[in-house]
Design an enzyme around this catalytic site. Structure first.
Site, short mmCIF file in Angstrom:
data_model
loop_
_atom_site.label_atom_id
_atom_site.label_comp_id
_atom_site.label_asym_id
_atom_site.label_seq_id
_atom_site.Cartn_x
_atom_site.Cartn_y
_atom_site.Cartn_z
N VAL A 263 1.09 -1.41 -0.06
CA VAL A 263 -0.03 -0.05 -0.14
C VAL A 263 0.82 1.34 0.03
CG1 VAL A 263 -1.86 1.27 1.51
CG2 VAL A 263 -1.86 -0.96 0.95
N ASP B 135 10.69 3.39 5.66
CA ASP B 135 10.46 1.87 6.22
C ASP B 135 11.66 1.55 7.36
OD1 ASP B 135 8.67 -0.29 4.53
OD2 ASP B 135 10.42 -0.96 6.04
N LYS C 92 15.00 -3.61 2.46
CA LYS C 92 14.03 -3.34 1.41
C LYS C 92 14.51 -1.66 0.90
CE LYS C 92 9.59 -4.20 2.05
NZ LYS C 92 8.18 -4.04 2.37
N ASN D 85 -15.00 -3.43 2.61
CA ASN D 85 -14.48 -5.12 2.38
C ASN D 85 -15.44 -6.15 2.85
OD1 ASN D 85 -12.21 -4.05 1.00
ND2 ASN D 85 -10.76 -4.46 2.69
N PHE E 116 -17.72 -8.46 -8.87
CA PHE E 116 -17.41 -9.15 -7.43
C PHE E 116 -18.59 -10.10 -7.37
CE2 PHE E 116 -13.83 -8.01 -4.88
CZ PHE E 116 -13.25 -7.32 -5.72
N CYS F 37 -6.28 -8.80 2.71
CA CYS F 37 -7.08 -7.91 3.25
C CYS F 37 -8.50 -8.39 3.84
CB CYS F 37 -7.51 -6.69 2.56
SG CYS F 37 -6.06 -5.71 2.15
N LYS G 72 -4.69 -14.09 -6.02
CA LYS G 72 -5.48 -13.41 -7.42
C LYS G 72 -4.45 -13.26 -8.58
CE LYS G 72 -6.48 -9.07 -7.61
NZ LYS G 72 -7.18 -7.84 -7.31
#
Ligand code: UDX
Ligand code: UDX
Length: 469
Positions: free
Chosen positions: A11, A30, A35, A227, A268, A279, A339
């Site tokens: 995000v 971060d 990273k 959600n 959806f 999520c 996904k």
């Protein structure tokens, strides 16, 4: 405006890159030095469409990377918190990262700052952040807290950000609202969309987007409720798909019929092996926990979660129904990500199914366009990885499709049939038309639709249907 993004994960990175594309100066913060080092050298740690282009466009110019949160706070007017909020053992959101970031921010508030929660958090979190920042010494009038939930789907996160259905901003003061309005002005005024170098507009996008200003508590609830509603839509259609299987109906025809009602809408409503990802599973548990704490027993959410888990078990039963026994069977698996379009395997139904099939003694040869490196770290070493879908299918007793990657929807079916040991495809994402599969000599099993068969199987499997007496 100068904006700090704390947490450069899925995000934070996307949000920071998009803010830079809107013209803001962004510091991506971060606490993971590795990273940061990778990001500084041009590495893009996640698979996300358009993200490499945006980072390349702005790295070293409008985007910089930093491990120093306090310095970033001092030089920025808005600080977005996008650190993880993983579930605890009890299903609540673990807010300890958010709290520690709030503590650290406090010591660096030297002029008016807006601290924005971007991570998905339960209602009251913004008030807690405010309390923590004040407890640690900041002047109450020197900052405001806003809630600005993200509605970014992995795989299409950049276009979801730049072409949103809506932008939700929860605030408690006009001064704070003004800062957020200014940040999103390139989108809400439409200026971004007339730029020649704008990221291309996806189908269906309505521009400019609406900015919805609410209280912080309403904004926090909008995120969880959105959600939960989307997950409910998926579980609803999966339940309908199960009934379709029992009576021999076709769930896609049913979806077409119900989705045409503008009050319901077609999106959806794709049946499959259930939702996964970082999520929906965690947000549903967290929303249920929040509701309970507020004195409401949200049992509807229990059922959404139960149907989702059951959907995976039903799929496994379907595979067993086709193969009869599992031990020693070689299965080609297409898809490991939760996904299509992402390398994320968090709560991936595909991964959970592969783990179950391994426990049952199957041999797995898997292929995923982006998630194999992550999968290798999580799965036992007996899994073989293929260089492409055809290699995964080669010599397999059956081919399983577990992730809705676009490239899996356009395979050369004749080539596939020749490579498979038996011409069997079991599709958990309904990527093919059963009649087309049959014409290519493939036995094809999907979700909520009658099977296409090229061989004789015991009744039940044959029609996917319980005969009426
Ligand atoms: C985000 C949100 O935070 C979550 O609430 C939402 O529901 C989904 O998206 P995500 O971006 O997927 O999470 O998390 P992750 O990819 O794990 O990134 C979090 C980043 O924050 C990591 O890079 C981590 O190193 C960093 N981090 C974590 C900090 O910088 N400081 C901390 O104290 C904790
Ligand atoms: C979700 C939200 O959609 C997004 O707004 C943000 O809040 C983050 O969480 P994400 O988890 O990235 O996004 O992906 P999403 O496209 O919502 O898919 C979630 C899961 O549901 C995937 O496993 C997907 O395969 C599944 N799904 C989605 C279905 O099974 N059927 C559908 O019709 C849609």
């Amino acid at each position: 405006m100068r904006i700090a993004l704390v947490g450069s994960g899925y995000v934070g990175l996307v949000t920071g890159a998009c803010f830079a594309d809107l013209g803001h100066e962004v510091v991506l913060v971060d606490n993971d030095e590795q990273k940061l080092a990778a990001l500084r050298t041009g590495n893009v740690p996640i698979h996300e469409r358009f993200l490499p282009e945006l980072l390349a466009r702005h790295r070293g110019q409008r985007i910089k990377f930093s491990g120093d949160l306090q310095a970033a706070v001092r030089e920025c007017q808005a600080i977005f918190i996008a650190v993880g909020t993983p579930p605890t053992d009890r299903g609540e959101a673990d807010l300890s990262y958010v709290e520690s970031v709030a503590r650290e921010i406090s010591g660096a508030v030297d002029s008016y700052k807006v601290v924005v929660e971007k991570s998905t958090v339960p209602v009251y979190t913004s008030q807690w952040i405010r309390t923590v920042v004040i407890r640690n010494g900041a002047e109450p009038s020197s900052f405001d807290i806003a809630s600005n939930p993200e509605f970014l789907r992995e795989g299409t996160a950049v276009t979801d950000f730049l072409y949103p259905d809506r932008i939700v901003v929860g605030v408690e003061s006009e001064r704070c609202a003004e800062v957020l309005r200014e940040i999103y002005a390139p989108l809400t005024s439409g200026a971004y969309y007339s730029r020649s170098d704008a990221i291309p507009r996806p189908d269906r996008a309505q521009v400019p987007p609406r900015l919805i200003i609410t209280s912080t508590k309403s904004a926090e609830l909008i995120k969880h409720a959105s959600n939960a509603f989307l997950a409910m839509k998926i579980s609803f259609i999966n339940a309908v798909a199960s009934i379709c299987e029992s009576v021999g109906a076709n769930v896609h025809q049913v979806c077409d019929g119900i989705g045409a009602d503008s009050r319901i809408g077609p999106r959806f409503l794709n049946p499959g092996i259930g939702y996964g990802g970082s999520c929906f599973p965690k947000d549903l548990m967290a929303f249920r926990a929040v509701a309970k704490e507020c004195g409401y027993d949200f049992r509807l959410l229990d059922e959404v979660i139960r149907i989702n888990e059951d959907q995976r078990h039903r799929f496994l039963r379907k595979v067993r129904g086709v193969l009869w026994t599992f031990r020693g069977k070689r299965l080609g698996v297409l898809g490991l990500a939760f996904k299509g379009g992402t390398d994320d395997i968090r709560e991936s139904p595909a991964m959970l199914l592969v783990q179950e099939l391994l426990r049952e003694g199957c041999r797995i040869c898997a292929y995923d366009p982006a998630a194999m490196d992550r999968a290798k770290e999580a799965l036992n070493s007996s899994v073989e990885y293929a260089a492409g879908p055809y290699e995964a299918a080669s010599g397999a007793d059956a081919l399983l499709i577990l992730t809705e990657w676009e490239e899996f929807a356009s395979l050369d079916l004749d080539r596939l049939r020749k490579l498979l040991k038996y011409p069997i495809v079991i599709d958990g994402r309904n990527l093919y038309d059963p009649a087309v599969m049959a014409t290519h000599g493939l036995s094809y099993y999907s979700v909520g639709r009658p099977a296409a068969l090229t061989e004789d199987l015991p009744a039940g499997i044959r029609t996917n249907k319980r005969e009426r007496p």
